[in-house]
Design a protein around this motif. Structure first.
Motif, PDB file in Angstrom:
ATOM      1  N   ASN A 241       1.767 -17.583 -26.105  1.00 13.40           N
ATOM      2  CA  ASN A 241       0.713 -17.304 -27.003  1.00 13.40           C
ATOM      3  C   ASN A 241       1.146 -17.766 -28.505  1.00 13.40           C
ATOM      4  OD1 ASN A 241      -1.953 -16.420 -27.376  1.00 13.40           O
ATOM      5  ND2 ASN A 241      -1.136 -14.499 -28.163  1.00 13.40           N
ATOM      6  N   LYS A 244      -0.101 -16.732 -32.031  1.00 17.40           N
ATOM      7  CA  LYS A 244      -1.186 -16.025 -31.885  1.00 17.40           C
ATOM      8  C   LYS A 244      -1.309 -14.379 -31.865  1.00 17.40           C
ATOM      9  CE  LYS A 244      -3.655 -20.045 -29.776  1.00 17.40           C
ATOM     10  NZ  LYS A 244      -4.097 -20.231 -28.523  1.00 17.40           N
ATOM     11  N   TRP A 245       0.018 -14.129 -32.188  1.00 17.45           N
ATOM     12  CA  TRP A 245       0.336 -12.575 -32.278  1.00 17.45           C
ATOM     13  C   TRP A 245      -0.099 -11.995 -33.574  1.00 17.45           C
ATOM     14  CZ3 TRP A 245       1.061 -11.735 -27.520  1.00 17.45           C
ATOM     15  CH2 TRP A 245       1.825 -12.409 -26.435  1.00 17.45           C
ATOM     16  N   THR A 246      -1.391 -11.191 -33.692  1.00 18.12           N
ATOM     17  CA  THR A 246      -2.150 -11.139 -34.936  1.00 18.12           C
ATOM     18  C   THR A 246      -1.742  -9.509 -35.143  1.00 18.12           C
ATOM     19  OG1 THR A 246      -3.947 -10.425 -33.658  1.00 18.12           O
ATOM     20  CG2 THR A 246      -3.840 -12.625 -34.522  1.00 18.12           C
ATOM     21  N   PRO A 249       3.684  -5.503 -36.472  1.00 14.09           N
ATOM     22  CA  PRO A 249       4.615  -4.783 -35.578  1.00 14.09           C
ATOM     23  C   PRO A 249       5.125  -3.572 -35.950  1.00 14.09           C
ATOM     24  CG  PRO A 249       5.699  -6.778 -36.427  1.00 14.09           C
ATOM     25  CD  PRO A 249       4.074  -6.750 -36.788  1.00 14.09           C
ATOM     26  N   ARG A 472      -0.044  -9.095 -17.882  1.00 12.47           N
ATOM     27  CA  ARG A 472       0.216  -8.075 -18.898  1.00 12.47           C
ATOM     28  C   ARG A 472       1.612  -7.455 -18.539  1.00 12.47           C
ATOM     29  NH1 ARG A 472      -3.236  -2.671 -21.001  1.00 12.47           N
ATOM     30  NH2 ARG A 472      -1.474  -1.482 -21.822  1.00 12.47           N
ATOM     31  N   GLN A 506       0.194  -3.711 -27.952  1.00 13.20           N
ATOM     32  CA  GLN A 506       1.281  -4.982 -28.635  1.00 13.20           C
ATOM     33  C   GLN A 506       2.209  -5.520 -27.456  1.00 13.20           C
ATOM     34  OE1 GLN A 506       3.079  -3.730 -32.145  1.00 13.20           O
ATOM     35  NE2 GLN A 506       1.110  -2.905 -33.280  1.00 13.20           N
ATOM     36  N   VAL A 508       3.115  -7.577 -24.424  1.00 12.16           N
ATOM     37  CA  VAL A 508       2.817  -8.882 -23.995  1.00 12.16           C
ATOM     38  C   VAL A 508       1.736  -8.912 -22.915  1.00 12.16           C
ATOM     39  CG1 VAL A 508       3.772 -11.203 -23.083  1.00 12.16           C
ATOM     40  CG2 VAL A 508       5.165  -9.748 -24.413  1.00 12.16           C
ATOM     41  N   VAL A 526       7.981 -14.016 -23.128  1.00 18.14           N
ATOM     42  CA  VAL A 526       7.071 -14.459 -23.924  1.00 18.14           C
ATOM     43  C   VAL A 526       7.674 -15.524 -24.803  1.00 18.14           C
ATOM     44  CG1 VAL A 526       7.694 -12.694 -25.686  1.00 18.14           C
ATOM     45  CG2 VAL A 526       5.234 -13.485 -25.716  1.00 18.14           C
ATOM     46  N   THR A 529       7.325 -16.463 -30.821  1.00 23.50           N
ATOM     47  CA  THR A 529       6.630 -16.320 -31.617  1.00 23.50           C
ATOM     48  C   THR A 529       6.503 -14.639 -31.938  1.00 23.50           C
ATOM     49  OG1 THR A 529       4.498 -16.705 -31.108  1.00 23.50           O
ATOM     50  CG2 THR A 529       5.798 -18.153 -32.390  1.00 23.50           C
ATOM     51  N   TYR A 530       6.628 -13.908 -30.603  1.00 28.00           N
ATOM     52  CA  TYR A 530       6.498 -12.653 -30.409  1.00 28.00           C
ATOM     53  C   TYR A 530       7.377 -11.853 -31.259  1.00 28.00           C
ATOM     54  CZ  TYR A 530       5.852  -8.189 -27.767  1.00 28.00           C
ATOM     55  OH  TYR A 530       5.461  -6.935 -27.686  1.00 28.00           O
TER      56      TYR A 530
END
Length: 815
Positions: A241, A244-246, A249, A472, A506, A508, A526, A529-530
């Motif tokens: 993804n 795209k982790w918006t 954190p 998930r 939050q 994955v 993942v 970018t996570y």
């Protein structure tokens, strides 16, 4: 003389009566043979001929009538008018077929095997007590009892199990009770908590903290990072993804990572075994022939009989679900209903930490935390040992958890004490997650259900009749600083402890990716970018995931048969990536120094198609060659006096190809300096010798991969006649991850068609836990052939009429 003869005869008779009616232990326990051999009540009563009749049973605890329709596979389809009766019947029916297994596995988890098998199990029992298994189960029970819904479900299931137990007399006992000479005890809700702990220990108790700490001290940081990278350089994580982790954190204050400057001398069991590995995947409608999603779940664990799994269909006004339940707990664990399907693989996340504890003195009554002495908690474990005096073991608990190893148990240095922090000690409600999944209608319900799943951490694949697919990676994960949790932590500072957990929203996850498919195979979860640091409790998979991706990429108009073929895919990607390099070494160095037989083996290997198929001979030579080479390269670890962990196969092959001159390729046990080339040649020659020895010992067996690997489905008592030797292919790192004692424990395929959901399932063994039943091992042959059996999923009793094998009607005792 007659008096002497009569007296002697009486003496012998009395002696035989005494011997046959008492249990004995001559190295292993022997049951009272008189009762065991009794033709009217003993083991003869456990034989079944397969001919069954309809029956009606009156049971206290039921509210209304329940119909249990058995199909030709002995799968029970339970139809009840309310949920309480539904789960009562599930408990009763499961106990009918699996009572001994249910109890024995709980005794093993609780550290109580010594009660039934004697002192041979004492060390194992002590280990289970010191791992805090009962401590975690008690916390699980607390979560169950505090939730009215779970309490109702658990109470009903337990009542059903006990209704069955109360109906038994000695002749009805499963044969294992007669073999071991004990009787079943009442079921409790606590045992359901123990069932969860058993799964958690199998799936999420792996860690390499102690071994990694030793490796860091022995090799230094530069070499350590080379040998044990956080993430190996391969593609195909579970979820991509990128960017795209918006979410924002959670973060932690930076603190120095303190690692104990000493070797840790404790006897630590190795974590994940080679050959264990689960797969799941889902295809969206644009990839399938039906235009509807196809879901596959393929769970690989130790192969045991009776199976961990029990196929069942549950129907009440609130639910209609089918799939694999586990013996000892309610609901369906992996399965489907008329709207959705779901499955799991192990998430491999690090959910265990070890803390070096500083006690005030040898009494271990107080320990240091942030400059203060805190009182420890002492638990006296009372272990009853069959035929021996009761054993007492004192376990010290800190706020981190139990001190597993000390001067009395598996420690070579009693002054170095480590507390065990395990997420499974915290309690959890996975039963609620599965209760809700069983009733789920859509992706929203799937997401809401998984919020209750804390342990064991799993990769949940999902599909719906409406066309959605999702994945998930769900569990309760501590927020970690980089490198944190990889080594032993400082137990004297709370700054080293778990401060926060990643919010569930939050974790994955992904829904309806552009690729049209999703898959997991215990690989890294993942893309890079996570924003959270991810640490594994074992090693990430690096071969099965890439092979699955290769196949799914090319599939068009996929069918359930394609899913079955991929579950049984025997392509050896590791061999494909390592053998060319090994060939190059052999070709360049031994052309004039090789025997005729060795040339023939090399020639066959070069023609090999890289499939570990049942009939393959080349696979045998590769596996033996590789295994010896792998062990030879890492003799520093295998010969170490402290706990060590070998680098992964992927890292080993990467070093072989990129850094062949590295000093790790020198054998430490010899004065000469060996090279990788020398190790490769020596391992090749040794492999041929080892295989010849196998041929000499097995003159009547064909030399093929299946015979050589000898996959064995083992009875829990490890009695050879009660297990099965199976013919199948595969191996570690192969999609069909099947080794000698590990392999596909259950397989499920679901086609989520709008005109009606279709499903297929299989596991090694059978529905019955009775070795005298024709349903004890009737699944073995289709399991060997990777041919899951059609599951008869219906909405109403009447729809099963043509498939009914027999019916059991359960009615309230008072009516």
């Amino acid at each position: 003389m007659k008096i002497i003869k009569v007296g002697l005869s009486a003496f012998v008779t009395i002696g035989l009566i005494y011997f046959l009616n008492n249990s004995w232990n001559f190295g292993s326990p022997i049951p009272p043979l008189g009762k065991f051999l009794d033709p009217f009540h003993g083991f003869w009563q456990n034989a079944e001929n397969g001919s069954v009749t309809n029956s009606s049973l009156k049971l206290p605890g039921l509210n209304g009538e329940v119909s249990v329709i058995y199909d030709s596979l002995l799968i029970p389809h339970i139809f009840a008018a309310n949920d309480e009766d539904l789960y009562f019947a599930q408990g009763y029916v499961t106990a009918q077929h699996r009572l001994w297994q249910m109890e024995f596995q709980c005794l093993a988890a609780a550290g109580r095997l010594s009660e039934v098998v004697g002192k041979a199990a004492l060390d194992l029992d002590r280990g289970q007590r010191r791992a805090g298994m009962a401590f975690g189960a008690a916390n699980n029970l607390k979560d169950i009892e505090e939730d009215p819904l779970l309490r109702s479900v658990a109470n009903a299931y337990t009542a059903g199990v006990n209704a069955y137990i109360e109906s038994l007399s000695y002749e009805d006992y499963p044969i294992e009770y007669k073999l071991l000479g004990y009787a079943p005890e009442a079921w409790t809700n606590l045992k359901m908590g123990m069932v969860l702990m058993n799964f958690s220990q199998t799936l999420n108790a792996s860690d390499k903290d102690l071994q990694f700490t030793n490796a860091l001290k022995l090799f230094g940081k530069e070499a350590f990072d080379l040998l044990y990278p956080d993430r190996e350089d391969v593609r195909d994580p579970i979820v991509t993804n990128t960017g795209k982790w918006t979410f924002k954190p959670e973060t932690l204050d930076s603190v120095p990572l303190a690692v104990p400057d000493e070797y840790i001398q404790v006897n630590v069991p190795e974590g994940k075994q080679r050959g264990i590995g689960s797969n799941n995947w889902v295809l969206g409608g644009k990839k399938t022939a039906s235009g509807s999603p196809l879901l596959s779940d393929d769970l690989h664990l130790s192969l045991g009989i009776p199976s961990l799994w029990f196929m069942i269909h549950l129907n009440s006004p609130s639910v209609n679900t089918m799939g694999a339940s586990t013996a000892g707990a309610p609901t369906v664990i992996i399965g489907f209903n008329d709207s959705i399907a779901w499955g799991v693989t192990n998430a491999q996340r690090d959910l265990v930490d070890w803390y070096k504890v500083q006690f005030k003195d040898d009494s271990k009554n107080e320990y240091l935390s942030d400059g203060k002495w805190i009182a420890s908690r002492k638990v006296t474990e009372v272990i009853n040992v069959k035929g021996e005096p009761t054993f007492y073991d004192t376990v010290t608990y800190t706020h981190h958890g139990p001190v597993r190893f000390d001067e009395t148990y598996h420690s070579e240095n009693e002054r170095k004490l480590y507390a065990y922090r395990w997420i499974s000690h915290d309690g959890a409600k996975p039963m609620k997650a599965f209760y809700l999944l069983n009733r789920g209608r859509n992706h929203r319900d799937y997401m809401a259900a998984l919020d209750y799943h804390i342990v064991p951490a799993q990769n949940f694949v999902f599909a719906s009749v409406s066309g959605d697919i999702a994945m998930r990676v769900q569990g309760k994960y501590p927020v970690r600083r980089k490198g944190e949790g990889k080594f032993v932590l400082d137990g004297t500072k709370t700054s080293s402890e778990w401060q926060k957990f990643i919010p569930f929203d939050q974790n994955v996850m992904i829904k309806n990716p552009e690729t049209g498919f999703l898959f997991s195979a215990n690989q890294y979860p993942v893309d890079t970018t996570y924003p959270y640091y991810i640490q594994t409790g074992s090693y990430w998979e690096t071969y099965r995931n890439r092979r699955i991706r290769q196949v799914l990429d090319t599939l068009v108009d996929a069918t359930p048969k394609d899913m079955m073929a991929l579950q049984n895919d025997n392509y050896n990607l590791q061999a494909k990536e390592s053998l060319p390099f090994m060939f190059a070494i052999m070709d360049s160095l031994v052309a004039s120094n090789i025997s005729t037989e060795e040339k023939a083996v090399l020639g066959d290997l070069k023609k090999w198609d890289y499939y570990n198929s049942i009939e393959s001979v080349a696979a045998i030579y590769y596996e033996e060659w590789w295994n010896d080479l792998y062990q030879s390269v890492w003799d520093e670890m295998t010969s170490s006096k402290v706990a060590m962990s070998l680098p992964s196969e992927f890292t080993t092959i990467k070093l072989m190809t990129e850094r062949p001159d590295h000093n790790f390729f020198d054998t430490q046990s010899t004065p000469e300096k060996e090279t990788l080339q020398q190790l490769t040649i020596a391992s090749f020659k040794k492999a041929i010798t080892v295989i010849q020895e196998w041929k000499d010992k097995n003159p009547t067996k064909a030399l093929d991969w299946s015979n050589y690997k000898d996959t064995y489905v083992q009875h829990l008592l490890r009695m050879e006649p009660l297990g099965f030797h199976a013919r199948n292919g595969g191996n570690s790192g192969i999609v069909n991850a099947s080794s000698h004692r590990n392999g596909p424990s259950v397989r499920l395929i679901v086609s989520l068609e709008k005109t009606g959901v279709k499903a297929w399932g299989i596991y090694p063994g059978g529905q019955s836990g009775n070795p005298g039943s024709p349903f004890y091992g009737n699944f073995i042959e289709p399991w060997e052939k990777a041919q899951p059996l059609p599951l008869k999923f219906v909405d109403h009793v009447a729809q099963l009429a043509a498939s009914t094998f027999f019916t059991t009607t359960l009615t309230p005792a008072s009516k």
